[in-house]
Design a protein around this motif. Sequence first.
Motif, PDB file in Angstrom:
ATOM      1  N   ALA A 611       0.832  -1.200   0.000  1.00 28.89           N
ATOM      2  CA  ALA A 611       0.000   0.000   0.000  1.00 28.89           C
ATOM      3  C   ALA A 611       0.867   1.250   0.000  1.00 28.89           C
ATOM      4  CB  ALA A 611      -0.917   0.003   1.223  1.00 28.89           C
ATOM      5  N   GLY A 612       2.133   1.101   0.366  1.00 33.19           N
ATOM      6  CA  GLY A 612       3.048   2.236   0.416  1.00 33.19           C
ATOM      7  C   GLY A 612       4.409   1.802   0.900  1.00 33.19           C
ATOM      8  N   THR A 613       5.265   2.791   1.183  1.00 34.62           N
ATOM      9  CA  THR A 613       6.652   2.464   1.551  1.00 34.62           C
ATOM     10  C   THR A 613       6.741   1.743   2.892  1.00 34.62           C
ATOM     11  OG1 THR A 613       6.877   4.705   2.456  1.00 34.62           O
ATOM     12  CG2 THR A 613       7.677   4.336   0.207  1.00 34.62           C
ATOM     13  N   GLU A 614       5.791   1.987   3.812  1.00 34.71           N
ATOM     14  CA  GLU A 614       5.848   1.287   5.101  1.00 34.71           C
ATOM     15  C   GLU A 614       5.688  -0.216   4.903  1.00 34.71           C
ATOM     16  OE1 GLU A 614       6.761   2.457   8.049  1.00 34.71           O
ATOM     17  OE2 GLU A 614       7.161   4.308   6.944  1.00 34.71           O
ATOM     18  N   ASP A 615       4.779  -0.605   4.016  1.00 30.09           N
ATOM     19  CA  ASP A 615       4.629  -2.030   3.703  1.00 30.09           C
ATOM     20  C   ASP A 615       5.898  -2.566   3.054  1.00 30.09           C
ATOM     21  OD1 ASP A 615       2.103  -2.027   4.702  1.00 30.09           O
ATOM     22  OD2 ASP A 615       1.082  -2.033   2.756  1.00 30.09           O
ATOM     23  N   PHE A 616       6.507  -1.739   2.211  1.00 31.56           N
ATOM     24  CA  PHE A 616       7.748  -2.134   1.543  1.00 31.56           C
ATOM     25  C   PHE A 616       8.852  -2.394   2.577  1.00 31.56           C
ATOM     26  CE2 PHE A 616      11.665  -1.183  -0.883  1.00 31.56           C
ATOM     27  CZ  PHE A 616      11.482  -1.993  -1.990  1.00 31.56           C
ATOM     28  N   ILE A 617       8.944  -1.537   3.586  1.00 32.39           N
ATOM     29  CA  ILE A 617       9.935  -1.720   4.655  1.00 32.39           C
ATOM     30  C   ILE A 617       9.661  -3.013   5.415  1.00 32.39           C
ATOM     31  CG2 ILE A 617      10.787  -0.785   6.846  1.00 32.39           C
ATOM     32  CD1 ILE A 617      10.220   2.023   5.712  1.00 32.39           C
ATOM     33  N   GLN A 618       8.404  -3.265   5.734  1.00 35.13           N
ATOM     34  CA  GLN A 618       8.060  -4.491   6.467  1.00 35.13           C
ATOM     35  C   GLN A 618       8.417  -5.731   5.654  1.00 35.13           C
ATOM     36  OE1 GLN A 618       3.970  -4.424   7.784  1.00 35.13           O
ATOM     37  NE2 GLN A 618       4.235  -2.520   8.959  1.00 35.13           N
ATOM     38  N   TRP A 619       8.223  -5.673   4.333  1.00 34.13           N
ATOM     39  CA  TRP A 619       8.603  -6.804   3.469  1.00 34.13           C
ATOM     40  C   TRP A 619      10.103  -7.065   3.561  1.00 34.13           C
ATOM     41  CZ3 TRP A 619      11.617  -5.772  -1.084  1.00 34.13           C
ATOM     42  CH2 TRP A 619      11.933  -6.917  -1.827  1.00 34.13           C
ATOM     43  N   ALA A 620      10.897  -6.012   3.454  1.00 35.31           N
ATOM     44  CA  ALA A 620      12.353  -6.168   3.510  1.00 35.31           C
ATOM     45  C   ALA A 620      12.794  -6.683   4.871  1.00 35.31           C
ATOM     46  CB  ALA A 620      13.033  -4.843   3.196  1.00 35.31           C
ATOM     47  N   GLU A 621      12.171  -6.192   5.930  1.00 39.98           N
ATOM     48  CA  GLU A 621      12.522  -6.665   7.271  1.00 39.98           C
ATOM     49  C   GLU A 621      12.127  -8.122   7.453  1.00 39.98           C
ATOM     50  OE1 GLU A 621      10.581  -3.841   9.794  1.00 39.98           O
ATOM     51  OE2 GLU A 621      12.287  -2.442   9.779  1.00 39.98           O
ATOM     52  N   GLY A 622      11.019  -8.523   6.837  1.00 39.46           N
ATOM     53  CA  GLY A 622      10.591  -9.918   6.919  1.00 39.46           C
ATOM     54  C   GLY A 622      11.572 -10.871   6.271  1.00 39.46           C
ATOM     55  N   LEU A 623      12.269 -10.393   5.247  1.00 39.81           N
ATOM     56  CA  LEU A 623      13.293 -11.218   4.606  1.00 39.81           C
ATOM     57  C   LEU A 623      14.582 -11.257   5.419  1.00 39.81           C
ATOM     58  CD1 LEU A 623      12.859 -10.212   0.850  1.00 39.81           C
ATOM     59  CD2 LEU A 623      12.110 -12.326   1.964  1.00 39.81           C
ATOM     60  N   GLY A 624      14.665 -10.409   6.453  1.00 35.04           N
ATOM     61  CA  GLY A 624      15.823 -10.443   7.341  1.00 35.04           C
ATOM     62  C   GLY A 624      17.017  -9.634   6.886  1.00 35.04           C
ATOM     63  N   VAL A 625      16.915  -8.941   5.748  1.00 35.99           N
ATOM     64  CA  VAL A 625      18.073  -8.194   5.240  1.00 35.99           C
ATOM     65  C   VAL A 625      17.637  -6.808   4.738  1.00 35.99           C
ATOM     66  CG1 VAL A 625      19.620 -10.098   4.676  1.00 35.99           C
ATOM     67  CG2 VAL A 625      17.780  -9.522   3.091  1.00 35.99           C
ATOM     68  N   PRO A 626      16.995  -5.995   5.566  1.00 36.76           N
ATOM     69  CA  PRO A 626      16.490  -4.705   5.088  1.00 36.76           C
ATOM     70  C   PRO A 626      17.588  -3.759   4.623  1.00 36.76           C
ATOM     71  CG  PRO A 626      16.367  -4.828   7.490  1.00 36.76           C
ATOM     72  CD  PRO A 626      16.696  -6.208   7.003  1.00 36.76           C
ATOM     73  N   PHE A 627      18.763  -3.825   5.250  1.00 35.44           N
ATOM     74  CA  PHE A 627      19.830  -2.886   4.882  1.00 35.44           C
ATOM     75  C   PHE A 627      20.541  -3.294   3.596  1.00 35.44           C
ATOM     76  CE2 PHE A 627      19.025  -1.569   9.136  1.00 35.44           C
ATOM     77  CZ  PHE A 627      19.294  -0.215   9.126  1.00 35.44           C
ATOM     78  N   GLN A 628      20.263  -4.490   3.113  1.00 37.45           N
ATOM     79  CA  GLN A 628      20.740  -4.861   1.793  1.00 37.45           C
ATOM     80  C   GLN A 628      19.676  -4.554   0.736  1.00 37.45           C
ATOM     81  OE1 GLN A 628      21.637  -6.159   4.576  1.00 37.45           O
ATOM     82  NE2 GLN A 628      22.973  -7.908   4.395  1.00 37.45           N
ATOM     83  N   ILE A 629      18.415  -4.865   1.045  1.00 40.62           N
ATOM     84  CA  ILE A 629      17.356  -4.777   0.038  1.00 40.62           C
ATOM     85  C   ILE A 629      16.898  -3.340  -0.210  1.00 40.62           C
ATOM     86  CG2 ILE A 629      14.931  -5.323  -0.391  1.00 40.62           C
ATOM     87  CD1 ILE A 629      15.412  -8.083   0.630  1.00 40.62           C
ATOM     88  N   ILE A 630      16.606  -2.594   0.855  1.00 41.14           N
ATOM     89  CA  ILE A 630      15.977  -1.278   0.667  1.00 41.14           C
ATOM     90  C   ILE A 630      16.878  -0.305  -0.096  1.00 41.14           C
ATOM     91  CG2 ILE A 630      15.111   0.765   1.869  1.00 41.14           C
ATOM     92  CD1 ILE A 630      13.890  -1.155   3.931  1.00 41.14           C
ATOM     93  N   PRO A 631      18.143  -0.110   0.286  1.00 45.98           N
ATOM     94  CA  PRO A 631      18.952   0.855  -0.467  1.00 45.98           C
ATOM     95  C   PRO A 631      19.250   0.407  -1.885  1.00 45.98           C
ATOM     96  CG  PRO A 631      20.294  -0.241   1.193  1.00 45.98           C
ATOM     97  CD  PRO A 631      18.880  -0.647   1.443  1.00 45.98           C
ATOM     98  N   GLN A 632      19.141  -0.899  -2.159  1.00 47.11           N
ATOM     99  CA  GLN A 632      19.387  -1.389  -3.514  1.00 47.11           C
ATOM    100  C   GLN A 632      18.127  -1.397  -4.374  1.00 47.11           C
ATOM    101  OE1 GLN A 632      21.398  -5.172  -3.387  1.00 47.11           O
ATOM    102  NE2 GLN A 632      23.172  -4.371  -2.292  1.00 47.11           N
ATOM    103  N   MET A 633      16.951  -1.557  -3.763  1.00 44.55           N
ATOM    104  CA  MET A 633      15.719  -1.669  -4.546  1.00 44.55           C
ATOM    105  C   MET A 633      14.971  -0.351  -4.700  1.00 44.55           C
ATOM    106  SD  MET A 633      15.355  -4.585  -5.846  1.00 44.55           S
ATOM    107  CE  MET A 633      13.728  -4.151  -6.432  1.00 44.55           C
ATOM    108  N   SER A 634      15.010   0.510  -3.683  1.00 42.40           N
ATOM    109  CA  SER A 634      14.204   1.730  -3.744  1.00 42.40           C
ATOM    110  C   SER A 634      14.563   2.635  -4.924  1.00 42.40           C
ATOM    111  CB  SER A 634      14.308   2.495  -2.421  1.00 42.40           C
ATOM    112  OG  SER A 634      13.424   1.946  -1.468  1.00 42.40           O
ATOM    113  N   PRO A 635      15.844   2.797  -5.303  1.00 36.65           N
ATOM    114  CA  PRO A 635      16.127   3.632  -6.482  1.00 36.65           C
ATOM    115  C   PRO A 635      15.477   3.092  -7.754  1.00 36.65           C
ATOM    116  CG  PRO A 635      18.112   3.402  -5.163  1.00 36.65           C
ATOM    117  CD  PRO A 635      17.102   2.448  -4.586  1.00 36.65           C
ATOM    118  N   TYR A 636      15.405   1.783  -7.915  1.00 36.42           N
ATOM    119  CA  TYR A 636      14.752   1.214  -9.102  1.00 36.42           C
ATOM    120  C   TYR A 636      13.242   1.452  -9.058  1.00 36.42           C
ATOM    121  CZ  TYR A 636      19.066  -1.095 -10.496  1.00 36.42           C
ATOM    122  OH  TYR A 636      20.358  -1.333 -10.912  1.00 36.42           O
ATOM    123  N   MET A 637      12.652   1.306  -7.861  1.00 35.17           N
ATOM    124  CA  MET A 637      11.216   1.575  -7.755  1.00 35.17           C
ATOM    125  C   MET A 637      10.931   3.045  -8.055  1.00 35.17           C
ATOM    126  SD  MET A 637      10.356  -1.423  -7.252  1.00 35.17           S
ATOM    127  CE  MET A 637       8.679  -0.911  -7.527  1.00 35.17           C
TER     128      MET A 637
END
Length: 756
Positions: A611-637
Amino acid sequence: MNIEGTGSLSSPRIDLAHEQPFTLGPVLVEPALRKLTAGSDEETVEPKVMQVLVALGRDPGAILSRDDLIDCCWEGRIVGDASVNRVMSLLRSVLRELADEAVTIETLPKVGYRVLVTKATVEEERHGEASPAAIKARSLRSRPLALAGIVLAVLLVVALGWFWASRPNTAPLTVVMLPIEASEGIDPLYASGMEAEIRSQLGRSVNMEVRTGDSAGQLVEQGRSPQQIGEALNVDLVWQGEISNSANSVVLDVRLVAAADGEEVWQESLQSAPNSAQFLPTRAVRAMLEALGRAPNPEARQPTVSSEDYALYLTAMGLIRGRGTEQRLAAVDILEQVVARNPRFADGLAGLAKANFLYPTTDSAISVERRETALELAEEALALDPRSVDALKVSGMLLTDSEERLARLHRATEIDPGDAEGWFWLGIVQRQAIPFGGDFMETSRRMVAVDPLWPASWRASDGAVEFGDFALARDLEERIIAASATEPQRELARARLVRLDGDLSEFLRMVRDVTPDLSEAEQRWGYYAQLRFTRFLLGLPAEQARVVYPRDAFVEKLRQNELPTLAEFREAGLDGADFWGEGHIVSEATPMLLREGREAELLQFYDARFAGTEDFIQWAEGLGVPFQIIPQMSPYMALAMQRLGRDGEAREHIALARRYNERWRETGTTTVFSLLAQLELAAIENDEPSAIAIVRQLPDYGWPLQLSHMDNQALGLLVDDPLYDRVRELPEVRAVLDPIRAHIARERAEVLALGL
């Protein structure tokens, strides 16, 4: 006589009663008596040892495979490598005692064995002569046994006293345990489990690092002496043990050898009635600690299970050490029975937790169920024994809170610093928790020090390069070379060093030449990932992929730069919200979708899940590697959203990427992937000065020549990733990229010329 060929056996089975005596150099072999004689020295060996010697001695120099030996000496029964290795070790030991280096058993990796008689010995026997050294050795060995026993006892006391006088008893001590030798009638898996139990108990002693594993086993297999093994593995003492049994007793013979000079500094023979053999490991540990002047572990506990159940437990732990699919399945079955009868047996609960964690399956639902069971069992074990290393390791791998995971695994390595698996698992969690995971490189260094020939240790240098520490990467490879049991292992480490120099064509050539002499595990851990990335970087067809899980083929297509159609995404169950189920698929597919102008598809997937970036953060945290996924994926989004006029959402993702990159920088941790994440942010923000500065740093962190895994994002700057369209054309960036492209082109041409 066929010296170089592969031998063939004239009889399917060796019957010792009908084998005639023969000689091998100075050794008279009498099969029917199971006796070996050299001068006045005489040894009696086990029937299996004599059968193997007869098989090899029929045609000295001829090579027999393991299957040949199993056919004639084990009557074709299914036996494990441990059984053959044990017999070979006993045979080498007795030949060394009787003939020094005059008669030896040579191992030809992945081929077989042969017996060799030195030419010098043959000439001496022909002329009735012997060297002065051989005469002296035989003279010493033929002294009366009573006198020898007295002298040996005095020497042991003096040696042990000297060894410990030179260092305080509270100083850290390193010991390597060689595989227990099991006599005829002892299950090798039971012996392996007992070895693991003794190592575990010793390893939990204060200021003692007790190692075992692939390194020790491989060096024993190659016939190295205890002193040579101790020197190769850089330890203070070498532990040896043999276990045998009879109708009335189980006997465990143990000894310690000083690595500095090869002198035996302690030995003891421990006997037990068969129905109390479960106490042997604790007794062996206590006896060794007392001999070394060290206090026994006050928290050590005697097993509270029957000897039968304890034997089953040891067998199961031996199965787990083997890591084979059938072995792990059997371990679960055995340990479930033991735990059902002994619900408060902490070691049994921890062992069953580990067996469930390592349960072999490609079914994700079964994997989840087994891991949930493993965590429950590990917590039960820790409630009974807070120092259970296996329970700490399993729970550390399965808990969800990163801090708690790291705390459990750090505790496991503190209690038992000689457990290579503990260091390996800690490294996995530290990598997932970067940049807050702690000193990953120190963990890698410790893992290689503990078990340098364990194939998992061979990936440590890749991590060092990603952190920009080329000096450490080279040191780790040199450590593996120094400990190597075989020339192929050394050559593989040299190939990895060549790759660190950027000589990709030579790396591929060396790997090709050495592959036939390496085990599957050595190939998988020693070069598989580096080989595949190197070929990907050079634009060459990939080697055959390992397809283990159903989606491996889909991932492989992405990695070969082939973007699946929407129908293929749907067929694989990866469209809509399901697209975000596996992080590595997302990271591979996203740049390709943008490159092909399919951003609408990507955002359909996004809207179906978030629904928004907060859900996106929760998804990355659920995978256990938010500091790898978020800075690498958000620029593409953000780029996809900009293309479709969703500018407000694009700004939210840019702010998200900026926030996570800032937290990375605050930790002071820099890796090649954190730099790439910073470059993505600079690209989406059109921050040219920052982009130029980052690109200039990348080669210092192994980019792109030394990367160890394939990733479309990692190579986006070199290819047609649209995120970098503006950055790629900056003159300062081209000044960095053009020499790299030229080097890759030269290496590709050399590879093609070599037919690789």
